[in-house]
Design an enzyme around this catalytic site. Structure first.
Site, PDB file in Angstrom:
ATOM      1  N   ILE A 151       0.867  -1.176   0.000  1.00  0.00           N
ATOM      2  CA  ILE A 151       0.000   0.000   0.000  1.00  0.00           C
ATOM      3  C   ILE A 151       0.906   1.229   0.000  1.00  0.00           C
ATOM      4  CG2 ILE A 151      -2.061  -1.032   1.026  1.00  0.00           C
ATOM      5  CD1 ILE A 151      -1.246  -0.049   3.724  1.00  0.00           C
ATOM      6  N   ASP A 152       0.397   2.341  -0.491  1.00  0.00           N
ATOM      7  CA  ASP A 152       1.213   3.545  -0.637  1.00  0.00           C
ATOM      8  C   ASP A 152       1.689   4.082   0.707  1.00  0.00           C
ATOM      9  OD1 ASP A 152       0.697   3.448  -3.368  1.00  0.00           O
ATOM     10  OD2 ASP A 152      -1.066   4.730  -3.205  1.00  0.00           O
ATOM     11  N   MET A 153       2.745   4.882   0.655  1.00  0.00           N
ATOM     12  CA  MET A 153       3.336   5.449   1.869  1.00  0.00           C
ATOM     13  C   MET A 153       2.291   6.166   2.733  1.00  0.00           C
ATOM     14  SD  MET A 153       6.490   8.181   2.247  1.00  0.00           S
ATOM     15  CE  MET A 153       5.603   9.611   1.598  1.00  0.00           C
TER      16      MET A 153
END
Length: 303
Positions: free
Chosen positions: A137-139
């Site tokens: 998942i994105d930062m």
């Protein structure tokens, strides 16, 4: 190092040198190419050049791809919110702001560094940079990830991802009021041809399907739940932007004037899969972070 060469064509006339190379070398990011230019690995007509230099037809660009140094990962004592753990896998609630695995701009402080400190038995299927990482998942997206401790579990979980039996459910706050209760977005995603740092809806992109349902309506915002059928980079962010309801706080695809949620208002709230060893169906949930609920409460009070 091998020297590569390209002669600028008529259609590339007046294009930036970094743009020409990023179009040619699609396995490398534009930022990577710009770093090569800064270190003198790219030349124009035999001379050093700046990334924003506009080339002329028949100019000759030469470049060398620097050798990458082997990555040595050091375990780091970073606290982890572990929702579940056994000898085969663990489920982690990743905080907003943490990168999942090391990359050029993130050599420390990642989830992988924290996992290596927590346990030494992680699967090796994704190589030294991504031990145990089944999906990402994105930062600035918070929420649940499953991590494999051995190759058997990794293979089993990866197959569930491919077969779409591993269920990932997110919640988000988006700009605009969605006028219906449910929806399905089926639009292919690939690199944005105008900006290599972004993804976009492109004809030759990979198939991408997102299901959503409305949890709460407001005059200027909508609280939604999204379920991924596929797992493309930035999928929910790109798809919601595509249908005209960008995610609140999204720095890449959102609106400039937005609410302060310290990154996009997107949280991976539920994860469900078949346990590789026991073959039992398992479901995990993680409450949205404080900043998400605070902003949602602000919207509720306003309307």
């Amino acid at each position: 190092m091998t020297v590569h060469e390209h002669t600028v064509t008529e259609t590339e006339h007046k294009k930036r040198v970094d743009k020409i190379l990023s179009d040619l070398l699609q396995d490398h990011s534009r930022s990577q190419i710009q770093s090569w230019i800064e270190t003198g690995n790219v030349k124009l007509n035999g001379e050093a050049v700046k990334a924003n230099h506009k080339c002329l037809a028949d100019d000759v660009i030469t470049w060398e791809i620097p050798e990458t140094k082997p990555l040595i990962l050091e375990p780091e004592n970073i606290p982890l919110d572990i929702v579940y753990e056994d000898s085969d896998l663990l489920v982690v609630n990743k905080p907003k702001g943490m990168v999942v695995h090391p990359s050029a701009g993130h050599q420390s402080g990642t989830l992988v560094h924290a996992l290596l400190y927590h346990c030494t038995d992680l699967s090796g299927i994704n190589g030294v940079e991504r031990p145990g990482i089944v999906h990402r998942i994105d930062m600035d997206t918070s929420g649940l990830l499953v991590v494999a401790k051995n190759d058997f579990s990794h293979q089993h979980l990866s197959e569930q991802l491919q077969e779409k039996t591993l269920k990932r459910t997110y919640e988000a706050i988006v700009h605009g009021e969605i006028g219906h209760e449910t929806g399905l977005i089926d639009a292919p995603i690939g690199r944005d041809p105008k900006d290599r740092q972004k993804m976009g809806i492109v004809d030759n992109g990979k198939p991408a399907v997102t299901h959503f349902r409305v949890l709460e309506h407001f005059p200027e915002y909508t609280h939604v739940e999204c379920q991924l059928e596929t797992g493309r980079t930035h999928q929910i962010r790109v798809h919601m932007h595509y249908i005209g309801f960008p995610i609140v706080g999204d720095p890449k695809y959102g609106r400039r004037k937005t609410l302060d949620v310290q990154g996009q208002a997107l949280h991976a709230k539920q994860l469900a899969f078949i346990h590789p060893r026991t073959e039992q169906w398992m479901t995990f949930e993680a409450a949205s972070p404080a900043i998400f609920t605070e902003v949602l409460d602000q919207i509720r009070k306003k309307y």
